[in-house]
Design a protein around this motif. Structure first.
Motif, short mmCIF file in Angstrom:
data_model
loop_
_atom_site.label_atom_id
_atom_site.label_comp_id
_atom_site.label_asym_id
_atom_site.label_seq_id
_atom_site.Cartn_x
_atom_site.Cartn_y
_atom_site.Cartn_z
N ALA A 25 0.82 -1.22 0.00
CA ALA A 25 0.00 0.00 0.00
C ALA A 25 0.85 1.26 0.00
CB ALA A 25 -0.93 0.00 1.21
N PHE A 26 1.99 1.25 0.69
CA PHE A 26 2.74 2.49 0.88
C PHE A 26 3.95 2.63 -0.06
CE2 PHE A 26 0.54 2.08 4.98
CZ PHE A 26 0.00 3.35 5.07
N ALA A 27 4.55 1.53 -0.48
CA ALA A 27 5.75 1.63 -1.32
C ALA A 27 5.50 2.36 -2.65
CB ALA A 27 6.31 0.22 -1.58
N PRO A 28 4.35 2.16 -3.32
CA PRO A 28 4.15 2.85 -4.61
C PRO A 28 3.77 4.33 -4.49
CG PRO A 28 2.79 0.84 -4.43
CD PRO A 28 3.27 1.19 -3.06
N VAL A 29 3.62 4.85 -3.26
CA VAL A 29 3.07 6.19 -3.08
C VAL A 29 3.87 7.28 -3.80
CG1 VAL A 29 2.68 8.01 -1.35
CG2 VAL A 29 1.76 5.72 -0.99
N PRO A 30 5.22 7.31 -3.73
CA PRO A 30 5.94 8.37 -4.46
C PRO A 30 5.62 8.40 -5.95
CG PRO A 30 7.40 7.28 -2.91
CD PRO A 30 6.14 6.48 -2.92
N ILE A 31 5.54 7.21 -6.57
CA ILE A 31 5.20 7.15 -8.00
C ILE A 31 3.76 7.61 -8.21
CG2 ILE A 31 4.91 5.61 -9.98
CD1 ILE A 31 7.11 3.85 -8.77
N MET A 32 2.87 7.18 -7.32
CA MET A 32 1.46 7.57 -7.43
C MET A 32 1.28 9.08 -7.28
SD MET A 32 -0.10 4.79 -8.11
CE MET A 32 -0.21 3.02 -7.86
N LEU A 33 2.06 9.69 -6.39
CA LEU A 33 1.99 11.14 -6.23
C LEU A 33 2.41 11.86 -7.50
CD1 LEU A 33 3.25 12.19 -2.67
CD2 LEU A 33 1.12 12.83 -3.77
N TYR A 34 3.46 11.36 -8.13
CA TYR A 34 3.93 11.95 -9.39
C TYR A 34 2.83 11.84 -10.46
CZ TYR A 34 6.51 12.38 -13.77
OH TYR A 34 6.92 12.75 -15.04
N LEU A 35 2.22 10.66 -10.56
CA LEU A 35 1.16 10.46 -11.55
C LEU A 35 -0.08 11.29 -11.21
CD1 LEU A 35 1.45 6.58 -12.04
CD2 LEU A 35 2.30 8.39 -13.56
N PHE A 36 -0.37 11.43 -9.91
CA PHE A 36 -1.51 12.25 -9.49
C PHE A 36 -1.33 13.70 -9.94
CE2 PHE A 36 -3.23 15.30 -6.45
CZ PHE A 36 -4.58 14.98 -6.47
N ASN A 37 -0.13 14.24 -9.75
CA ASN A 37 0.13 15.62 -10.16
C ASN A 37 0.00 15.79 -11.68
OD1 ASN A 37 0.61 16.94 -7.66
ND2 ASN A 37 2.61 15.95 -7.53
N LYS A 38 0.40 14.77 -12.42
CA LYS A 38 0.23 14.81 -13.87
C LYS A 38 -1.25 14.82 -14.24
CE LYS A 38 4.52 14.76 -15.33
NZ LYS A 38 5.06 15.89 -16.13
N LEU A 39 -2.02 13.94 -13.57
CA LEU A 39 -3.46 13.89 -13.84
C LEU A 39 -4.14 15.19 -13.43
CD1 LEU A 39 -5.93 12.18 -14.69
CD2 LEU A 39 -6.09 11.41 -12.31
N LYS A 40 -3.69 15.77 -12.31
CA LYS A 40 -4.27 17.03 -11.83
C LYS A 40 -4.05 18.16 -12.83
CE LYS A 40 -2.29 19.02 -8.25
NZ LYS A 40 -1.90 20.39 -8.67
N GLN A 41 -2.88 18.17 -13.44
CA GLN A 41 -2.59 19.20 -14.44
C GLN A 41 -3.46 19.06 -15.68
OE1 GLN A 41 1.62 18.84 -15.16
NE2 GLN A 41 2.18 19.50 -13.09
N LYS A 42 -3.79 17.81 -16.05
CA LYS A 42 -4.58 17.57 -17.26
C LYS A 42 -6.08 17.69 -17.02
CE LYS A 42 -1.53 14.68 -20.05
NZ LYS A 42 -1.41 13.39 -20.78
#
Length: 442
Positions: A292-309
């Motif tokens: 649950a927690f290990a992928p969070v840094p990658i997920m945060l990066y992808l979230f910011n990309k999705l937020k921008q779009k």
């Protein structure tokens, strides 16, 4: 203005200021109530209790007092925020309260984990630990509200504020990784009970002293935080009115409160569900929480990309949906649904659910910090009013109330309920033996 964060490494270091106190608070939220009353941890030995199978508090009274304590934690944010927003000293407005509150914060946290009445005097323990909880909540709040309130002046622009918010989210994620994924394993490996582990970790609280050395404010630096704004200091009631009068901020508070209510109920019960409902050991818990927690840094990066779009609203909605799926996995995974001796299947479901939920975890850390900081900064630029700590206080007050209701009153009473398929019923009992007796199968 004197720049406090003129280098990238300083941004990273400054964002780690809350790491220690927040780690200890997350540890308390995850293990404290079950450590004092381990009824939800199952009938076997577990190092997540102060003493396996032993209740140190009055089960009917403690949830009420603890909920009041958490609400108190939110209420004092308002006067504390006003104090640090309007404080005028030769050393500035943020640093002195941190120094004054640091030792009481550390001492009171230690006392919370020491029930002096032993297993026999549960009423004394209840009063004792709650007194120290109140002291800890107050000191912790003052330290953190000063740190958060400094962001509007310490960060010079929005990109820097976003970077510091992102770094803080990363450290928050590390805290949750350690508390939920690593701590159960460490307790089993070192055969250390949770109260001893908590006391061992006390030195990490020193990270809150970082702003004392990094914030450039006060007489030495020409009061960069003060004179230009002194004429526009806001009285406490007007400050509260301005905060609650912001339409954007109010809409965010509604969303945040609903999210926190569900999130707190889930997080405070997660370890008990893994041990009592799923029957996992420390290693199995560590594997599931790591997923649950290990992928969070990658997920945060992808979230910011999705937020921008797609925008913040859509991106945040996907997070709520993902976390709902992650929580549902616990129900599907329980022995109540899957039955006994299905550990491989349970592990697969738990890991898949954890990976899906990881899409939301980092965002839940980042959004409250970013939202309050952004709104207060816009207000400061337009009106010249600097009461940024009050925006964090407003969030803390509202989320403390709903968190107290969900994580204290609701959970502490739910965990006293036992379900029997054989008896087709639900009973309220202090432990498994009493529940079995009430079901007529003792």
């Amino acid at each position: 203005m004197v720049k406090s964060l003129d280098k990238k490494w300083k941004e990273l270091l400054f964002s780690a200021s809350g790491l220690g106190p927040n780690f200890m608070m997350v540890l308390m939220g995850a293990y404290y109530t079950d450590a004092l009353n381990p009824v939800a941890l199952g009938g076997g030995d577990t190092f997540q209790a102060i003493m396996a199978g032993t209740c140190f508090i009055v089960p009917a009274l403690f949830p009420i007092l603890y909920a009041i304590g958490k609400i108190f934690d939110g209420i004092i944010d308002i006067p504390f925020a006003h104090i640090t927003d309007t404080l005028t000293t030769k050393f500035g407005r943020r640093r002195p309260p941190i120094l004054v509150s640091f030792i009481p914060m550390v001492l009171s946290y230690a006392m919370c984990w020491i029930p002096i009445g032993g297993a026999e005097n549960t009423m004394l323990n209840t009063i004792w630990v709650m007194f120290w909880c109140f002291v800890f909540f107050a000191a912790y709040t003052m330290c953190l509200i000063c740190f958060y309130g400094s962001l509007s002046t310490t960060c010079t622009d929005e990109p820097q504020r976003m970077r510091v918010s992102g770094y803080k989210s990363f450290f928050d994620t590390i805290n949750y990784c350690i508390v939920y994924a690593l701590v159960p394993l460490l307790l089993d490996v070192f055969k250390m009970h949770i109260d001893k582990f908590a006391l061992t970790c006390l030195p990490i609280m020193c990270t809150i002293l970082i702003p004392v050395f990094m914030i450039k404010e006060g007489e030495k630096y020409g009061h960069p935080e003060g004179p230009a704004l002194d004429s526009k200091k806001v009285p406490v009631f007007k400050s509260v009115k301005l905060v609650l009068g912001s339409p954007v901020y109010k809409r965010w508070l509604i969303v945040e409160c609903l999210t926190v209510a569900v999130l707190q109920l889930f997080l405070v019960s997660m370890n008990a569900m893994m041990i009592g409902s799923l029957g996992f050991n420390g290693l199995q818990m560590a594997l599931c929480n790591t997923a649950a927690f290990a992928p969070v840094p990658i997920m945060l990066y992808l979230f910011n990309k999705l937020k921008q779009k797609k925008g913040t609203r859509f991106a945040y909605q996907t997070c709520l949906g993902a976390f709902a799926i992650g929580m549902l996995a616990f129900f599907v995974d329980s022995k109540f649904v899957m039955g006994e001796n299905n550990v491989p299947a349970q592990m697969v479901v738990a890991i898949v659910g954890g990976v899906i939920a990881s899409w939301a975890i980092g965002t839940f850390f980042m959004m409250p910090y970013m939202a309050a900081s952004s709104v207060s900064t816009v207000e400061r630029k337009i009106y010249g009013i600097n009461h940024s700590a009050m925006y964090f206080a407003g969030e803390a007050l509202c989320t403390s109330i709903v968190g107290a209701l969900a994580g204290s009153l609701v959970y502490e009473n739910i965990k006293m309920l036992f379900i029997s398929k054989a008896a087709k019923g639900i009973v309220y009992a202090g432990n498994y033996a009493l529940a079995a007796e009430k079901f007529g199968v003792a």
